[in-house]
Design a protein around this motif. Sequence first.
Motif, mmCIF file in Angstrom:
data_model
loop_
_atom_site.group_PDB
_atom_site.id
_atom_site.type_symbol
_atom_site.label_atom_id
_atom_site.label_comp_id
_atom_site.label_asym_id
_atom_site.label_seq_id
_atom_site.Cartn_x
_atom_site.Cartn_y
_atom_site.Cartn_z
ATOM 1 N N GLU A 181 0.852 -1.193 0.000
ATOM 2 C CA GLU A 181 0.000 0.000 0.000
ATOM 3 C C GLU A 181 0.886 1.241 0.000
ATOM 4 O OE1 GLU A 181 -3.794 -0.556 2.627
ATOM 5 O OE2 GLU A 181 -2.099 -1.489 3.666
ATOM 6 N N SER A 236 0.163 3.125 -13.164
ATOM 7 C CA SER A 236 -0.121 2.301 -11.987
ATOM 8 C C SER A 236 -1.289 1.361 -12.222
ATOM 9 C CB SER A 236 -0.417 3.192 -10.771
ATOM 10 O OG SER A 236 -1.539 4.026 -11.030
ATOM 11 N N ILE A 240 1.528 -5.590 -12.782
ATOM 12 C CA ILE A 240 2.561 -4.777 -12.152
ATOM 13 C C ILE A 240 3.868 -4.802 -12.925
ATOM 14 C CG2 ILE A 240 3.411 -6.604 -10.615
ATOM 15 C CD1 ILE A 240 3.611 -4.387 -8.447
ATOM 16 N N ARG A 243 3.899 -2.089 -15.679
ATOM 17 C CA ARG A 243 3.793 -0.677 -15.321
ATOM 18 C C ARG A 243 5.144 0.015 -15.498
ATOM 19 N NH1 ARG A 243 0.206 -1.477 -9.757
ATOM 20 N NH2 ARG A 243 -1.373 -2.825 -10.721
ATOM 21 N N GLU A 318 7.174 8.023 -6.479
ATOM 22 C CA GLU A 318 7.185 6.686 -7.089
ATOM 23 C C GLU A 318 7.774 5.679 -6.113
ATOM 24 O OE1 GLU A 318 7.875 7.638 -11.852
ATOM 25 O OE2 GLU A 318 9.461 6.727 -10.651
ATOM 26 N N ARG A 334 3.573 1.590 -8.309
ATOM 27 C CA ARG A 334 2.688 2.456 -7.520
ATOM 28 C C ARG A 334 3.287 3.847 -7.395
ATOM 29 N NH1 ARG A 334 2.324 -2.592 -6.121
ATOM 30 N NH2 ARG A 334 0.373 -3.517 -5.387
#
Length: 345
Positions: A181, A236, A240, A243, A318, A334
């Motif tokens: 997160e 994002s 993953i 990205r 980032e 993310r």
Amino acid sequence: MTDLTSIVLADARTDAENAVNSAHRVIVECYKTAADAQKAGANVTDLLNRLNEAGEVYSKAVLAFKKGNYNLAVSLANESQTMLENFVEEANGLKEEANRHGRWDFMVNFVGSIVGAVSVIVVSFSLWMLLKRKRVIRGRRIRVEDYSVTFLIITFIVALIVASPALSRILVYPRTEFFTELWILDENHKAENYPFNITKNNEYTIYLGIGNHLGYCAYYVVQVKFRNESQPAPTSFGPIEERVPSNLTSLFNITAFVADEEVWEISLTFSIDYTYDANLSRIEFGRLELNDVLLDLSGYVAEWNATRRGCYGFLFFELWLYNDINSQFEYHGRFVGLWLNMTVS
């Protein structure tokens, strides 16, 4: 004289580069020992606090090196290493203690509970056989077979209670989701009143947080970047591994060591120095001050947006994750950020 100056400068740069690289090798070694200690079950909170403090100094050493302040880079790199003296020994000590505790816990809670449950069954069976032979209890003639179901249920329940420590290990569902997160909160620690209309050199405070759910102790780097409306942004969405980070240069790196299922958070106070060019209708940036660290924004501009009636810049963060296998940081897919409208007086 010029040649001599160039040689001295090159030597100073080499010394600084070696010091910074050496500091990072120490940090990685300490991180790996702390991660191993947590994997063994040790509480590594204090160790990670030390690592985060050393990482903060190391980040400043890297910034000093980029700015060409080689003496300061060497001093900060050496300071970060000093902060981690005896770290590996302490981490290994915690790991060994956790291993001993784990072996003892296994013997008591797993083996002991299994042996206890088997003992309950054996004792219950022996008691049952004894009662079957003894038809008269306290002067009353009893048919023991009539109570067989009750006896079995009680035996099962008691055995289950005794075996519960072992069963709790066996019946745990494996984790299937592993993720990180990343968030920003406002100065009141809420997701509400973020800075937006800002004035030059005024200070604004936010909180940047990371929650680690990867299943292991993680080494993160948050790259601080700044862009206008036309410059490339990171992605994002999607898988993953597909990205892509922004190709803009990182202004500053924030290191974060976060244990599995733990949260790391930092308060960030920033201000931006800029001027408005009335002839070109655009903002020209000077510098970004982040937690008393001065970051150069010269060359950054934000054109006037007639539709939104403002000059906008995007301050974003980032997330990068250290890959133990490749020994390098990889974009973790993310980012979070704030659109800021530079008010024009």
